[in-house]
Motif scaffolding. Sequence first.
Motif, PDB file in Angstrom:
ATOM      1  N   ALA A  46       0.827  -1.215   0.000  1.00 22.02           N
ATOM      2  CA  ALA A  46       0.000   0.000   0.000  1.00 22.02           C
ATOM      3  C   ALA A  46       0.855   1.258   0.000  1.00 22.02           C
ATOM      4  CB  ALA A  46      -0.942  -0.010   1.200  1.00 22.02           C
ATOM      5  N   ARG A  47       1.946   1.271   0.756  1.00 25.04           N
ATOM      6  CA  ARG A  47       2.819   2.459   0.783  1.00 25.04           C
ATOM      7  C   ARG A  47       3.468   2.691  -0.579  1.00 25.04           C
ATOM      8  NH1 ARG A  47       5.826   4.300   6.093  1.00 25.04           N
ATOM      9  NH2 ARG A  47       4.092   4.135   7.540  1.00 25.04           N
ATOM     10  N   PHE A  48       3.912   1.617  -1.207  1.00 27.67           N
ATOM     11  CA  PHE A  48       4.518   1.782  -2.532  1.00 27.67           C
ATOM     12  C   PHE A  48       3.478   2.189  -3.568  1.00 27.67           C
ATOM     13  CE2 PHE A  48       8.197  -0.419  -0.746  1.00 27.67           C
ATOM     14  CZ  PHE A  48       9.230   0.321  -1.305  1.00 27.67           C
ATOM     15  N   GLU A  49       2.280   1.630  -3.494  1.00 24.02           N
ATOM     16  CA  GLU A  49       1.226   2.053  -4.424  1.00 24.02           C
ATOM     17  C   GLU A  49       0.945   3.537  -4.270  1.00 24.02           C
ATOM     18  OE1 GLU A  49      -1.411  -2.038  -4.912  1.00 24.02           O
ATOM     19  OE2 GLU A  49      -1.971  -0.602  -3.362  1.00 24.02           O
ATOM     20  N   ALA A  50       0.854   4.016  -3.028  1.00 16.92           N
ATOM     21  CA  ALA A  50       0.587   5.435  -2.787  1.00 16.92           C
ATOM     22  C   ALA A  50       1.735   6.302  -3.302  1.00 16.92           C
ATOM     23  CB  ALA A  50       0.345   5.676  -1.301  1.00 16.92           C
ATOM     24  N   LEU A  51       2.950   5.885  -3.060  1.00 15.92           N
ATOM     25  CA  LEU A  51       4.118   6.622  -3.518  1.00 15.92           C
ATOM     26  C   LEU A  51       4.132   6.720  -5.045  1.00 15.92           C
ATOM     27  CD1 LEU A  51       6.949   7.850  -2.797  1.00 15.92           C
ATOM     28  CD2 LEU A  51       7.836   5.540  -3.131  1.00 15.92           C
ATOM     29  N   LEU A  52       3.850   5.610  -5.699  1.00 14.71           N
ATOM     30  CA  LEU A  52       3.856   5.599  -7.161  1.00 14.71           C
ATOM     31  C   LEU A  52       2.674   6.374  -7.734  1.00 14.71           C
ATOM     32  CD1 LEU A  52       5.035   1.937  -7.560  1.00 14.71           C
ATOM     33  CD2 LEU A  52       6.311   3.975  -8.273  1.00 14.71           C
ATOM     34  N   GLU A  53       1.554   6.302  -7.079  1.00 20.74           N
ATOM     35  CA  GLU A  53       0.383   7.048  -7.533  1.00 20.74           C
ATOM     36  C   GLU A  53       0.608   8.548  -7.392  1.00 20.74           C
ATOM     37  OE1 GLU A  53      -4.111   7.081  -6.036  1.00 20.74           O
ATOM     38  OE2 GLU A  53      -3.459   5.145  -6.861  1.00 20.74           O
ATOM     39  N   GLU A  54       1.268   8.949  -6.301  1.00 19.41           N
ATOM     40  CA  GLU A  54       1.567  10.365  -6.087  1.00 19.41           C
ATOM     41  C   GLU A  54       2.482  10.885  -7.200  1.00 19.41           C
ATOM     42  OE1 GLU A  54       4.073  11.531  -2.657  1.00 19.41           O
ATOM     43  OE2 GLU A  54       2.296  12.656  -2.033  1.00 19.41           O
ATOM     44  N   GLY A  55       3.462  10.092  -7.583  1.00 15.02           N
ATOM     45  CA  GLY A  55       4.298  10.418  -8.731  1.00 15.02           C
ATOM     46  C   GLY A  55       5.289  11.543  -8.550  1.00 15.02           C
ATOM     47  N   LYS A  56       5.565  11.970  -7.332  1.00 16.44           N
ATOM     48  CA  LYS A  56       6.507  13.065  -7.118  1.00 16.44           C
ATOM     49  C   LYS A  56       7.962  12.619  -7.192  1.00 16.44           C
ATOM     50  CE  LYS A  56       5.642  15.082  -3.288  1.00 16.44           C
ATOM     51  NZ  LYS A  56       5.294  15.807  -2.080  1.00 16.44           N
ATOM     52  N   ASP A  57       8.243  11.405  -6.740  1.00 16.00           N
ATOM     53  CA  ASP A  57       9.615  10.921  -6.687  1.00 16.00           C
ATOM     54  C   ASP A  57       9.960  10.141  -7.946  1.00 16.00           C
ATOM     55  OD1 ASP A  57       9.494  11.965  -4.146  1.00 16.00           O
ATOM     56  OD2 ASP A  57       9.589  10.035  -3.113  1.00 16.00           O
ATOM     57  N   LEU A  58      11.236  10.133  -8.272  1.00 10.75           N
ATOM     58  CA  LEU A  58      11.734   9.276  -9.337  1.00 10.75           C
ATOM     59  C   LEU A  58      12.023   7.913  -8.718  1.00 10.75           C
ATOM     60  CD1 LEU A  58      12.874   8.984 -12.285  1.00 10.75           C
ATOM     61  CD2 LEU A  58      15.111   9.467 -11.254  1.00 10.75           C
ATOM     62  N   LEU A  59      11.416   6.879  -9.248  1.00  9.76           N
ATOM     63  CA  LEU A  59      11.657   5.528  -8.750  1.00  9.76           C
ATOM     64  C   LEU A  59      11.929   4.645  -9.965  1.00  9.76           C
ATOM     65  CD1 LEU A  59       9.749   3.932  -5.806  1.00  9.76           C
ATOM     66  CD2 LEU A  59      10.951   2.596  -7.489  1.00  9.76           C
ATOM     67  N   ILE A  60      13.179   4.196 -10.058  1.00 14.02           N
ATOM     68  CA  ILE A  60      13.629   3.385 -11.187  1.00 14.02           C
ATOM     69  C   ILE A  60      13.952   1.986 -10.661  1.00 14.02           C
ATOM     70  CG2 ILE A  60      15.408   3.103 -12.964  1.00 14.02           C
ATOM     71  CD1 ILE A  60      13.600   5.495 -13.470  1.00 14.02           C
ATOM     72  N   VAL A  61      13.490   0.981 -11.388  1.00 12.57           N
ATOM     73  CA  VAL A  61      13.762  -0.400 -10.999  1.00 12.57           C
ATOM     74  C   VAL A  61      14.733  -1.039 -11.986  1.00 12.57           C
ATOM     75  CG1 VAL A  61      11.506  -0.688  -9.898  1.00 12.57           C
ATOM     76  CG2 VAL A  61      11.807  -1.421 -12.261  1.00 12.57           C
ATOM     77  N   SER A  62      15.448  -2.031 -11.476  1.00 12.85           N
ATOM     78  CA  SER A  62      16.232  -2.931 -12.296  1.00 12.85           C
ATOM     79  C   SER A  62      15.469  -4.242 -12.334  1.00 12.85           C
ATOM     80  CB  SER A  62      17.616  -3.142 -11.682  1.00 12.85           C
ATOM     81  OG  SER A  62      18.279  -4.210 -12.329  1.00 12.85           O
ATOM     82  N   GLU A  63      15.296  -4.749 -13.535  1.00 15.09           N
ATOM     83  CA  GLU A  63      14.492  -5.955 -13.695  1.00 15.09           C
ATOM     84  C   GLU A  63      15.295  -6.992 -14.473  1.00 15.09           C
ATOM     85  OE1 GLU A  63       9.873  -6.330 -14.715  1.00 15.09           O
ATOM     86  OE2 GLU A  63      11.048  -5.456 -16.344  1.00 15.09           O
ATOM     87  N   ASN A  64      15.301  -8.223 -13.972  1.00 10.91           N
ATOM     88  CA  ASN A  64      15.914  -9.318 -14.719  1.00 10.91           C
ATOM     89  C   ASN A  64      14.793 -10.209 -15.241  1.00 10.91           C
ATOM     90  OD1 ASN A  64      15.209 -11.353 -12.730  1.00 10.91           O
ATOM     91  ND2 ASN A  64      16.956 -10.658 -11.507  1.00 10.91           N
ATOM     92  N   ARG A  65      15.104 -11.373 -15.768  1.00 10.92           N
ATOM     93  CA  ARG A  65      14.075 -12.218 -16.385  1.00 10.92           C
ATOM     94  C   ARG A  65      13.038 -12.711 -15.388  1.00 10.92           C
ATOM     95  NH1 ARG A  65      15.588 -17.643 -15.455  1.00 10.92           N
ATOM     96  NH2 ARG A  65      17.761 -17.781 -14.818  1.00 10.92           N
TER      97      ARG A  65
END
Length: 172
Positions: A46-65
């Motif tokens: 829920a905290r990450f969903e809220a953070l991403l929905e707010e959209g103020k911060d840059l959040l970049i992920v590294s993704e593998n297979r």
Amino acid sequence: MRLRPARKSDAASLAALSIEVWISTYLRHGVSAFFAEFALSEFTTARFEALLEEGKDLLIVSENRDGIDGYIRLAEGRPAPIDGLSDLEIVTFYVQPRHHGKGIGSALLQVAIDHCRNKGRTEIWLTTNSENAPAIDFYLSKGFRQVGVTDFHIANQAYPNHVLALNLPPQG
């Protein structure tokens, strides 16, 4: 490795990765209820969903297979604990321990640096636990310098953290 902006659908993965990294980094002698409650309340879907929905911060992920193996979160408007620093903080920077040494951290940090430069910024800062020698060594190898010490608080307990800053040289 593929780097991309985090999506709301990543929230559960980000929460699980955060718990894994935080516990494996800071709880070396067992998991007490005190720290378990902190981690489970701090790192939630829920905290990450809220953070991403707010959209103020840059959040970049590294993704593998198989999924997300690291991320970096950069926020503006964050007052530094040391006078004279910018308001641009690397709030969280986690890579799964089993993926250390594969260039993921370097690639994520470069994305953050490029983002700052594109915004005309010349400095970023972060804090890291004073006992986290691998992280401190990584940051120092990337040009960060220690500029002070602050405390990280959990309930009524305080833990010393290094404050590190990086001057961003102009691209060239």
